[in-house]
Scaffold this motif. Structure first.
Motif, PDB file in Angstrom:
ATOM      1  N   ASP A  31      -4.009 -15.196  10.220  1.00 18.83           N
ATOM      2  CA  ASP A  31      -4.995 -14.474   9.814  1.00 18.83           C
ATOM      3  C   ASP A  31      -5.563 -14.650  11.211  1.00 18.83           C
ATOM      4  O   ASP A  31      -5.372 -14.990  11.818  1.00 18.83           O
ATOM      5  CB  ASP A  31      -5.536 -15.928   8.800  1.00 18.83           C
ATOM      6  N   THR A  95     -12.236 -11.996   0.400  1.00 21.09           N
ATOM      7  CA  THR A  95     -12.563 -11.325   1.347  1.00 21.09           C
ATOM      8  C   THR A  95     -11.592  -9.365   0.977  1.00 21.09           C
ATOM      9  O   THR A  95     -12.238  -8.736   1.337  1.00 21.09           O
ATOM     10  CB  THR A  95     -13.457 -11.283   2.422  1.00 21.09           C
ATOM     11  N   HIS A 115     -13.832 -19.601   6.214  1.00 21.27           N
ATOM     12  CA  HIS A 115     -13.493 -18.474   6.748  1.00 21.27           C
ATOM     13  C   HIS A 115     -13.901 -18.740   8.449  1.00 21.27           C
ATOM     14  O   HIS A 115     -14.614 -19.563   9.087  1.00 21.27           O
ATOM     15  CB  HIS A 115     -14.076 -17.561   6.660  1.00 21.27           C
TER      16      HIS A 115
HETATM   17  P1  AMP Z   1     -10.201 -13.586   2.092  1.00 26.84           P
HETATM   18  O1  AMP Z   1     -11.375 -13.966   1.764  1.00 26.84           O
HETATM   19  O2  AMP Z   1      -9.644 -15.554   1.165  1.00 26.84           O
HETATM   20  O3  AMP Z   1      -9.824 -12.712   0.547  1.00 26.84           O
HETATM   21  O4  AMP Z   1      -9.487 -13.910   3.367  1.00 26.84           O
HETATM   22  C1  AMP Z   1      -8.783 -12.865   4.091  1.00 26.84           C
HETATM   23  C2  AMP Z   1      -8.276 -13.221   4.818  1.00 26.84           C
HETATM   24  O5  AMP Z   1      -8.165 -12.472   5.402  1.00 26.84           O
HETATM   25  C3  AMP Z   1      -9.309 -13.949   6.066  1.00 26.84           C
HETATM   26  O6  AMP Z   1      -8.751 -14.954   6.520  1.00 26.84           O
HETATM   27  C4  AMP Z   1      -9.264 -12.487   7.478  1.00 26.84           C
HETATM   28  O7  AMP Z   1      -9.791 -13.251   8.674  1.00 26.84           O
HETATM   29  C5  AMP Z   1      -8.199 -12.740   6.800  1.00 26.84           C
HETATM   30  N1  AMP Z   1      -7.270 -11.265   7.305  1.00 26.84           N
HETATM   31  C6  AMP Z   1      -8.841  -9.944   7.238  1.00 26.84           C
HETATM   32  N2  AMP Z   1      -7.735  -8.513   7.889  1.00 26.84           N
HETATM   33  C7  AMP Z   1      -7.054  -9.520   8.019  1.00 26.84           C
HETATM   34  C8  AMP Z   1      -5.956  -8.432   8.651  1.00 26.84           C
HETATM   35  N3  AMP Z   1      -5.406  -7.107   9.081  1.00 26.84           N
HETATM   36  N4  AMP Z   1      -5.195  -9.093   9.336  1.00 26.84           N
HETATM   37  C9  AMP Z   1      -4.714 -10.791   9.165  1.00 26.84           C
HETATM   38  N5  AMP Z   1      -5.404 -11.519   8.330  1.00 26.84           N
HETATM   39  C10 AMP Z   1      -6.194 -10.651   8.380  1.00 26.84           C
END
Ligand code: AMP
Ligand code: ZN
Length: 144
Positions: A31, A95, A115
């Motif tokens: 992440d 997200t 987060h």
């Molecule tokens: P969620 O809120 O459970 O959908 O988690 C999505 C996660 O993806 C969040 O913790 C973000 O920090 C992470 N995230 C968003 N864009 C990227 C990316 N390009 N590479 C790695 N992690 C990401």
């Protein structure tokens, strides 16, 4: 594949990631807003929005790999604990709308967050990805 999905772009190698591990059905990478150092995401290779959309087989593969990654993280980082969770729907805090599991190393006394708003340092992320991918390659040898 969903054109505007960042995780699909990572799977298709149209966007970069800090890769940790890969199977036929999943990709694991760091992440980029780590809740703690070593925060991993286990992502299905096919695009499913959430648990309500994903097939039982995909959910089961992500669960299986998440367990293996938890062992990898604990073994490599010697953390006190590991959080494993996933969110479904904006109302639940999701997200990125591509099914994935969070695996987050935890240490006693640290504040627990899901987060982070602070991006990881690229050099730290790169070094962490190298450590975890090396550990995963030895511990998860043969897991496809
Ligand atoms: P969620 O809120 O459970 O959908 O988690 C999505 C996660 O993806 C969040 O913790 C973000 O920090 C992470 N995230 C968003 N864009 C990227 C990316 N390009 N590479 C790695 N992690 C990401
Ligand atoms: Zn996607």
């Amino acid at each position: 594949m969903s054109d505007d999905c960042i995780f699909c772009q990572i799977i298709e190698e149209k966007a970069s990631c800090y890769a940790v591990h890969e199977t036929r059905y999943t990709k694991t990478f760091l992440d980029i807003f780590p809740a703690s150092p070593g925060h991993c995401l286990i992502v299905t290779k096919d695009h499913y929005q959430d648990i309500f959309d994903a097939t039982p087989e995909a959910i089961s593969m992500v669960g299986h790999v998440s367990t293996l990654i938890a062992h990898t993280v604990k073994n490599e980082l010697q953390c006190d604990g590991v959080g494993i969770f996933q969110l479904n729907g904006a109302a639940a805090g999701q997200t990125v709308f591509h099914y994935h599991m969070h695996v987050i190393p935890r240490n006693a006394g640290e504040e627990i967050s899901i987060h982070s708003r602070v991006p990881g340092n690229p050099e730290d992320l790169q070094a962490m990805a190298e450590r975890l991918s090396h550990r995963a390659s030895t511990m998860l040898d043969g897991v496809e």
